[in-house]
Structure formats: C-alpha cells, structure tokens
Design a protein around this motif. Structure first.
Motif, PDB file in Angstrom:
ATOM      1  N   SER A   1      70.024 -54.876 -66.136  1.00  0.00           N
ATOM      2  CA  SER A   1      71.185 -54.407 -65.369  1.00  0.00           C
ATOM      3  C   SER A   1      71.879 -53.331 -66.172  1.00  0.00           C
ATOM      4  O   SER A   1      71.707 -53.243 -67.398  1.00  0.00           O
ATOM      5  CB  SER A   1      72.152 -55.557 -65.074  1.00  0.00           C
ATOM      6  N   GLU A   2      72.630 -52.508 -65.461  1.00  0.00           N
ATOM      7  CA  GLU A   2      73.391 -51.481 -66.165  1.00  0.00           C
ATOM      8  C   GLU A   2      74.413 -52.147 -67.085  1.00  0.00           C
ATOM      9  O   GLU A   2      75.068 -53.118 -66.701  1.00  0.00           O
ATOM     10  CB  GLU A   2      74.105 -50.579 -65.164  1.00  0.00           C
ATOM     11  N   VAL A   3      74.537 -51.610 -68.296  1.00  0.00           N
ATOM     12  CA  VAL A   3      75.426 -52.233 -69.274  1.00  0.00           C
ATOM     13  C   VAL A   3      76.860 -52.239 -68.791  1.00  0.00           C
ATOM     14  O   VAL A   3      77.592 -53.223 -68.960  1.00  0.00           O
ATOM     15  CB  VAL A   3      75.308 -51.526 -70.637  1.00  0.00           C
ATOM     16  N   HIS A   4      77.314 -51.155 -68.151  1.00  0.00           N
ATOM     17  CA  HIS A   4      78.712 -51.126 -67.722  1.00  0.00           C
ATOM     18  C   HIS A   4      78.966 -52.183 -66.653  1.00  0.00           C
ATOM     19  O   HIS A   4      80.050 -52.754 -66.557  1.00  0.00           O
ATOM     20  CB  HIS A   4      79.101 -49.734 -67.227  1.00  0.00           C
ATOM     21  N   THR A   5      77.950 -52.501 -65.833  1.00  0.00           N
ATOM     22  CA  THR A   5      78.103 -53.572 -64.855  1.00  0.00           C
ATOM     23  C   THR A   5      78.264 -54.910 -65.549  1.00  0.00           C
ATOM     24  O   THR A   5      79.101 -55.737 -65.190  1.00  0.00           O
ATOM     25  CB  THR A   5      76.890 -53.600 -63.913  1.00  0.00           C
ATOM     26  N   GLN A   6      77.434 -55.131 -66.576  1.00  0.00           N
ATOM     27  CA  GLN A   6      77.530 -56.369 -67.337  1.00  0.00           C
ATOM     28  C   GLN A   6      78.876 -56.472 -68.056  1.00  0.00           C
ATOM     29  O   GLN A   6      79.501 -57.533 -68.083  1.00  0.00           O
ATOM     30  CB  GLN A   6      76.379 -56.437 -68.359  1.00  0.00           C
ATOM     31  N   ILE A   7      79.297 -55.344 -68.614  1.00  0.00           N
ATOM     32  CA  ILE A   7      80.593 -55.344 -69.310  1.00  0.00           C
ATOM     33  C   ILE A   7      81.722 -55.622 -68.333  1.00  0.00           C
ATOM     34  O   ILE A   7      82.655 -56.375 -68.635  1.00  0.00           O
ATOM     35  CB  ILE A   7      80.797 -53.999 -70.034  1.00  0.00           C
ATOM     36  N   ASP A   8      81.632 -55.026 -67.127  1.00  0.00           N
ATOM     37  CA  ASP A   8      82.651 -55.303 -66.114  1.00  0.00           C
ATOM     38  C   ASP A   8      82.686 -56.786 -65.765  1.00  0.00           C
ATOM     39  O   ASP A   8      83.762 -57.380 -65.606  1.00  0.00           O
ATOM     40  CB  ASP A   8      82.381 -54.482 -64.854  1.00  0.00           C
ATOM     41  N   LEU A   9      81.502 -57.378 -65.661  1.00  0.00           N
ATOM     42  CA  LEU A   9      81.446 -58.805 -65.362  1.00  0.00           C
ATOM     43  C   LEU A   9      82.056 -59.623 -66.492  1.00  0.00           C
ATOM     44  O   LEU A   9      82.840 -60.546 -66.254  1.00  0.00           O
ATOM     45  CB  LEU A   9      79.989 -59.228 -65.126  1.00  0.00           C
ATOM     46  N   GLU A  10      81.689 -59.276 -67.725  1.00  0.00           N
ATOM     47  CA  GLU A  10      82.234 -60.004 -68.867  1.00  0.00           C
ATOM     48  C   GLU A  10      83.745 -59.832 -68.956  1.00  0.00           C
ATOM     49  O   GLU A  10      84.472 -60.773 -69.294  1.00  0.00           O
ATOM     50  CB  GLU A  10      81.563 -59.533 -70.149  1.00  0.00           C
ATOM     51  N   ARG A  11      84.218 -58.621 -68.668  1.00  0.00           N
ATOM     52  CA  ARG A  11      85.658 -58.405 -68.674  1.00  0.00           C
ATOM     53  C   ARG A  11      86.342 -59.234 -67.591  1.00  0.00           C
ATOM     54  O   ARG A  11      87.420 -59.796 -67.816  1.00  0.00           O
ATOM     55  CB  ARG A  11      85.962 -56.922 -68.462  1.00  0.00           C
ATOM     56  N   SER A  12      85.736 -59.306 -66.422  1.00  0.00           N
ATOM     57  CA  SER A  12      86.314 -60.103 -65.346  1.00  0.00           C
ATOM     58  C   SER A  12      86.388 -61.573 -65.741  1.00  0.00           C
ATOM     59  O   SER A  12      87.393 -62.248 -65.502  1.00  0.00           O
ATOM     60  CB  SER A  12      85.483 -59.948 -64.068  1.00  0.00           C
ATOM     61  N   ILE A  13      85.308 -62.060 -66.358  1.00  0.00           N
ATOM     62  CA  ILE A  13      85.307 -63.455 -66.799  1.00  0.00           C
ATOM     63  C   ILE A  13      86.358 -63.671 -67.885  1.00  0.00           C
ATOM     64  O   ILE A  13      87.104 -64.657 -67.869  1.00  0.00           O
ATOM     65  CB  ILE A  13      83.904 -63.849 -67.307  1.00  0.00           C
TER      66      ILE A  13
END
Length: 465
Positions: free
Chosen positions: A135-147
């Motif tokens: 997955s795109e890293v920024h998508t993963q980072i967005d998910l981690e930030r949301s969590i």
C-alpha cells in the motif's frame, strides 16, 4: 486477462478443468480485496496481480503477470537489485517481512510503498513462491495517524468524547467524559442518557437526533445540564460539538451514530452571568435613583427603589420600620434598647403584579414570632437569610404563614435599614419555589438597596418633624 496468468505456474499443475476453476476463483477473490496483492513463483515470476495493484501503479494484470520481478518496469534500474534481494530474502525468511521502497507507476511516477511479504511453502515444505501485499506509505501513515488520534482522544484528551449509537445511547466513552458523567467507562455503555442527566437531557437528545438525521450544526452549542453524580446532582454547562458518523465501507452513507465532543465551561459561564448580573443591578440602582428624584414624597421614593430592586431579583418585598424611637426605645448608638417591634410601612401586592404600596402610617407592630428573620436582622444589624426546609407543599405553606409572608414563599433575605448610624427597620425580599435561594452576592445587592431606602425614609422622618 485475469489477475493470475493462464500459463506457467497454474498450467504446471495440469490441464484439468477443476484446477482452472480453482485458479479463476482465486483470481476473483484477489480482485475483490481492498489491498494491493501480487505473487511470485520460486523463480521470481509474477503469477498474480489484483485490481488494487492495478489502481495504485497503473499496470494491468496482462502487463504484470509473467514478468520477472519488478526490474525494468515497476522499479528504477538503480533500485532493482535491492528490491529483488529484499523480496527473495522474504521467501527464505520465516514469518512476515515488512519493507518500504519506491515503485514506478505506468505513467513514470514514483510511489513509496510499504510491503508485507511472506513465503508460500510447497507440499515438501520448500519455498514455492512468495506473496506480497503493498500500500502507499502515506495511506498507511494516514491510517496509523487516525488510529493514534482515536486512541489519544479516548485516553488522554482534556475534553469529553462520547460516541452515541443510533438509539442515542453511549457506545464508546473516553476517560474525561466518564469522569464528567460520574461513572466508569464500561458502566456507561448502552445506558439511556436520562439515567445520567436529570435536567437538560431532552435538549441534548434533540441535538443528537438532529445531527443523526440532518448533519452537524455549523457551530458548537452550549448546553446546561444537571448531572447525577455519586456525591449529588451538579449543574454543568458543556460547550458541545457534534459530528455524524457514517460507514466508510458502504457505497451509500450508513449512519453509525454521532460523535459528541464537549468541554466543561461552567465556571466561565457563571463568571459571565455574574458580571452581567452586576451590570444589570448597577443599572437598576441608577435608574431607581433618577426615578426617586422625581418623587415629592420621600416615602414614595423609597417604594420606587423597592420596585426597581425587585426586577429579576425577587417576587415580593416588604418594608418594616422600628416602632418606638419617639418613646426613647433607641439608645444613643441608634440601636434598640428594648424588645424590637416592627410596623409595616410598604409592601408589594400579594397574588398579583404591581408597584409597591405604602401602608397607612401606624405604630401598631407586626406580630412577628420570636426569632423571626426580620427581628434577627435588626438585632444583628446585618443581613439574614432564611429558607423553607424540604419540598412538602403543606409544610412550606405553614412555614410562610408562620412568618406572615405571602403564600408560596420559600426563600427570604432581610437587610437592615440604617441611616446616620441609626437602625430604622428592615427590608425583606422574598422568592418563590421557581427561583434559587439567595446567595452572598444577593445579600450585597440587598444591602445597597437598603442603604438607599434608609436614606429616603430618614429624610421623610426629618420632614415629618
């Protein structure tokens, strides 16, 4: 071309139609997943490429399946050896391996992705291939930030956060909200809001229902509520914001509930109210002085002061004057030397609104019982507060009758009338059950009114003489 190739790895299993059906089923499953997935055989040849991988990189399954690794098409030449080494290492390593590297899109763009790779074992236990989810890293980072944001809101936030379901019952509660509602986080779940809030719950539920059906309001709302706490009911003002929650997985928005965020602003609102109250009362005193200046009779001017003081302050008011100063019942210091006797001088009409009325001048004292708040006020030369105990209507009526106050009185405040170091009488302010009890600030205001009334009454006595 499907997500898996028709020749190569799948054909090696045999030409039987059931195996083809199995490959088609696997391809359909891979295409239906939200994650980008690809697979390699033991030689590093791409065997599977799903639609999410197509979406991220732009390479179709027909263009990807059959290529060896990512070299020459999906990675830069300078990065190809490093990327291939990482992927092949994951085939030999136990468990799942996580890496980050840059891939190339079909249009020449460069995307940083995070991959999770693991080996696929054959019947003999040896590596038969490799699957890779990315997955795109920024998508993963967005998910981690949301969590991380969700966890912080529900653990460390300095304001209350409550997720309310479609039935308007708490589904998730953070630490601050649980403390404000006077209960544990799990104990609040699923309970009606009416169990937690005794007053103001209708307004809160109305706001939540509106957000659930219409969406969030444009600005925060300030809600006054009475919360049931273990130590007793507490009045609170919560500045509240609302957001409607909908499922991100459904094509049509499916309401999941309402996110309710609130902050306790009780002290700030009370400070604002007290400041506004002080301004209003000061203005009333100023207006009363101007109106009283137009009165020819000083006694009438005293009732004008009383009428202006009543606005927003009390329901009824009485003026009782000390009887017997002509008979030398007052000492040299102006204080009564014998039993205190009070005669009614003015009163507001009982049972109907209207201006205060002067009572015919008389020396007949009001038959106040011993210990009456008005008598205590004269004896102490200071303010006295009194209120009916309990909520029984009969006992409250008897309490008011015994003190010769209008029916419905539950709160009283007596302020002494003094002028030129002499005690002239008492002014009594009375409130009904719809008002709160008199506070210290109310006593200060009553004393200011009493000082002005005493000045005009003293002037009336001088004129009479």
């Amino acid at each position: 071309m499907s997500a898996s190739r028709r020749s190569g790895a799948t054909d090696e299993l045999g030409p039987d139609e059931p195996e083809r059906d199995g490959a088609d089923l696997l391809a359909a499953l891979l295409d239906g997943m939200d994650a980008a997935l690809c697979a390699f055989d033991a030689d590093g040849i791409v065997t599977h490429w799903n639609r999410e991988a197509e979406r991220i990189l732009g390479w179709s399954a027909a263009e990807a399946v059959g290529r060896r690794g990512f070299s020459g098409w999906a990675v830069r030449t300078a990065d190809a050896d490093e990327v291939e080494a990482r992927l092949m290492a994951a085939m030999r390593a136990p468990g799942r391996q996580v890496h980050e590297f840059a891939l190339l899109t079909k249009d020449g763009g460069r995307i940083l992705v995070r991959t999770q790779s693991a080996a696929v074992r054959g019947p003999d236990g040896k590596p038969a291939g490799l699957y890779c989810a990315f997955s795109e890293v920024h998508t993963q980072i967005d998910l981690e930030r949301s969590i991380a944001l969700s966890e912080a809101l529900f653990e460390d936030a300095s304001w209350g956060v409550v997720l309310v379901d479609a039935d308007l019952r708490p589904a998730v509660v953070n630490v601050h909200a649980a403390r404000a509602l006077g209960s544990g986080r799990t104990a609040l779940l699923g309970r009606p809001l009416g169990d937690l809030i005794s007053q103001g719950v209708e307004e809160l539920e109305s706001a939540l229902a509106h957000v659930l059906s219409e969406g969030a309001p444009p600005a925060p709302a300030e809600l006054w509520v009475t919360v049931r706490l273990p130590e007793g009911d507490a009045r609170r003002c919560w500045r509240s914001g609302f957001v409607r929650l909908a499922s991100p997985l459904a094509e049509e928005p499916v309401p999941l509930g309402v996110g309710w965020l609130f902050q306790d602003v009780t002290e700030a609102k009370r400070t604002e109210q007290e400041a506004a109250q002080l301004r209003f009362r000061a203005n009333q005193l100023h207006r009363a002085a101007r109106a009283a200046a137009e009165c020819e009779d000083p006694a009438e001017a005293a009732t004008v002061h009383l009428d202006f003081a009543l606005a927003g302050f009390a329901d009824h008011a009485l003026i009782d004057l000390v009887v017997g100063d002509e008979q030398a019942d007052l000492g040299a210091d102006g204080e009564p030397t014998g039993p205190v006797r009070l005669a009614r001088a003015a009163a507001t009409p009982s049972g109907a609104p209207g201006p205060s009325l002067l009572v015919s001048r008389t020396t007949l004292p009001v038959r106040y019982p011993e210990g009456h708040p008005a008598l205590q006020c004269v004896e102490r030369a200071g303010s006295v507060r009194a209120e009916a105990s309990g909520r029984d209507a009969t006992r409250t009526r008897e309490w008011a009758e015994a003190r010769q106050w209008p029916e419905g009185t539950v709160h009283a405040l007596c302020a002494v009338l003094r002028s030129r170091a002499r005690t002239l009488g008492v002014v009594t302010f009375l409130r009904g059950p719809s008002r709160t009890q008199f506070e210290r600030a109310d006593a200060t205001y009553a004393e200011s009114v009493a000082a002005r009334i005493a000045g005009t009454l003293d002037l009336a006595r001088v004129l009479d003489r």
